[in-house]
Design a protein around this motif. Sequence first.
Motif, mmCIF file in Angstrom:
data_model
loop_
_atom_site.group_PDB
_atom_site.id
_atom_site.type_symbol
_atom_site.label_atom_id
_atom_site.label_comp_id
_atom_site.label_asym_id
_atom_site.label_seq_id
_atom_site.Cartn_x
_atom_site.Cartn_y
_atom_site.Cartn_z
ATOM 1 N N ILE A 517 0.829 -1.202 0.000
ATOM 2 C CA ILE A 517 0.000 0.000 0.000
ATOM 3 C C ILE A 517 0.868 1.259 0.000
ATOM 4 N N ARG A 518 1.931 1.266 0.795
ATOM 5 C CA ARG A 518 2.824 2.435 0.817
ATOM 6 C C ARG A 518 3.488 2.630 -0.553
ATOM 7 N N LEU A 519 3.894 1.512 -1.205
ATOM 8 C CA LEU A 519 4.508 1.614 -2.529
ATOM 9 C C LEU A 519 3.524 2.176 -3.542
ATOM 10 N N ALA A 520 2.302 1.691 -3.527
ATOM 11 C CA ALA A 520 1.293 2.201 -4.458
ATOM 12 C C ALA A 520 1.028 3.681 -4.238
ATOM 13 N N ASP A 521 0.996 4.098 -2.991
ATOM 14 C CA ASP A 521 0.756 5.505 -2.689
ATOM 15 C C ASP A 521 1.927 6.356 -3.170
ATOM 16 N N ALA A 522 3.157 5.848 -3.029
ATOM 17 C CA ALA A 522 4.320 6.615 -3.474
ATOM 18 C C ALA A 522 4.388 6.730 -4.990
ATOM 19 N N LEU A 523 3.943 5.697 -5.711
ATOM 20 C CA LEU A 523 3.982 5.701 -7.176
ATOM 21 C C LEU A 523 2.745 6.328 -7.790
ATOM 22 N N GLY A 524 1.760 6.648 -7.012
ATOM 23 C CA GLY A 524 0.530 7.214 -7.543
ATOM 24 C C GLY A 524 -0.350 6.184 -8.205
ATOM 25 N N VAL A 525 -0.264 4.937 -7.755
ATOM 26 C CA VAL A 525 -1.101 3.860 -8.292
ATOM 27 C C VAL A 525 -2.312 3.709 -7.390
ATOM 28 N N ALA A 526 -3.489 3.727 -7.963
ATOM 29 C CA ALA A 526 -4.726 3.643 -7.204
ATOM 30 C C ALA A 526 -5.317 2.250 -7.355
ATOM 31 N N PHE A 527 -5.683 1.688 -6.230
ATOM 32 C CA PHE A 527 -6.349 0.393 -6.250
ATOM 33 C C PHE A 527 -7.807 0.579 -6.652
ATOM 34 N N ALA A 528 -8.288 -0.324 -7.493
ATOM 35 C CA ALA A 528 -9.654 -0.227 -7.992
ATOM 36 C C ALA A 528 -10.598 -0.983 -7.092
ATOM 37 N N PHE A 529 -11.841 -0.584 -7.179
ATOM 38 C CA PHE A 529 -12.900 -1.327 -6.511
ATOM 39 C C PHE A 529 -13.985 -1.578 -7.532
ATOM 40 N N PRO A 530 -14.804 -2.569 -7.326
ATOM 41 C CA PRO A 530 -15.786 -2.934 -8.365
ATOM 42 C C PRO A 530 -16.672 -1.743 -8.752
#
Length: 568
Positions: A517-530
């Motif tokens: 989660i920290r890596l995704a936040d640092a790279l600007g990657v957003a987790f999707a939801f249905p």
Amino acid sequence: MRPNTRILALFFLVLALITGGSLAVASSDETVSPPEADKPPVPESLQSPRATAGSFLHAMNDIKRGKPERIEDALQTLDLSGVNPLVRRERGTDLAWMLLEIMDKTRPVVLQRVPDRKEGKPWVFERYASGEVRISRLDDGRWLFDKETMEAVPAILEEVAGRESKVRGLENTRWLPLHIRISRQLPDWMRDRGLILQNWQWLGLLLIIAVGVVVDKLVQGLARLVMKRWLKHFPSVTQRIDDADQRLRPLGLALMAFVWWLGILVLGLPEAVLLVLLVAVKLLASIAAVWTAWRLVDVISALLAEKAAATDNRVDDVLVPMVSRTLKIFIAVGGIIFVADNLNIDVTGLLAGLGLGGLAFALAAKDLVQNFFGSLTVLMDRTFTVGDWIIVDDIEGSVEEMGFRSTRIRTFYNSLVTVPNSRFITADVDNMGARRYRRYKQKFGVTYDTPPEKIEAFCEGLREIVRQHPYMRKDYFQIWLNDLGASALEILIYVFWQTPDWTTELRERQRFLLDAIRLADALGVAFAFPTQTIHLQSDENPGKPGDAPSLEEARALARRITERESRT
């Protein structure tokens, strides 16, 4: 002696009184004679008054010459049916020496003058004011010093105590029982009888009790000192057992009872008193000895458990409780036999009686045998051990305890399930605790508007997290963009943890997910939801076939993308 020890000793005394009363065999003057054909042959040593008198005198003389085993032959010439079976041998030995003392103080026995008939009236050796010494024929054909003679022997001995011996060569009296030799040296007032016992016997009883208590205290202190010194080399035993230094406490109690036992036999007590005291002391000594062995097993088990904990092999962790339980069962069975033997209970007859229900016992023991072999199967195949997370049919949980009969499994609902070991012979056991690695398979969904470059960077960052993680398997893992899902771009996460238990696995899984989660936040990657996006297409401006690229253009575009990928 501590208060609880005194209470225990009194309890054994009362129990012995009850046992002595319940096990006493009352002799009857009217006995039913077996048929002539069923009568055993009469030994030659008991076929006549002369043979009986000769057998008695020869046996006692052999004892004087250093053959104590001949006392059994001497006892065979006495009718001890009136003596309680619990003290028959001890009391019979005393009566044999008393009878010999009476005969020696009366007159020498000339065997040629003793009748050699096999039938007829009793032969009377001598009549006294307190009774008479005679040999009578029993219904089975044996000639014995009869029951009435045995009952009168103590009183007759007191009557002739002041006489000189009429038999030569008896200056050395070391072969006489100690109580007879003591009584000979005492003044008359010490031999006076008051309240059942003679005065010197009361004093002797008091002295023996005092000596026993002193022995108990000395042994208790010495045993505690020895245990403390020994426990200095094994401090872990003290941690496992609260009163490890007092484990030998019953040993003092056993030796105290043993001192009392010897003292009671030395005093030459009357049968009624001997029965009560001897049964109580025998029971106390036997149970104290068994108790000592039982408590020592705990010390040995603690020592073995410590050695087993120091090894990587977990099989010995299971064997230690089994060995402890086996030793305790052996001690309990041996203790019962020991107590029964000391109380003159016919153990052989008891075991033979169990043979009547042999078939029923075999059927009842069928499950026991199956469970035993089931436990051996688990140990030999190393199916599981204590602490493993297993699944057996519909039961899932961690193994809490293993025994010879059953295994206890603590479920994740915190209930305790007892499974017979026979079930493990045929059941499918899934040992989750034996896993070398714990797999984690998941798909991370990122939004469709995530640029491909960020997806590549996010996947490579996740791979680096795996490489740096202390508990994760480094030689095999898979992290790739795996699928185009209905509402997200799906990244496959296929990794393994090398953790010893489930708690560590959960902790490290949380650590990995938080790092992701920290890596995704640092790279600007957003987790999707249905989600679902509805596009409304207008019919006014429909697409034209000419707007789409040709097949050749599509191929060229794909080549440029792959060439750029190969360059990077």
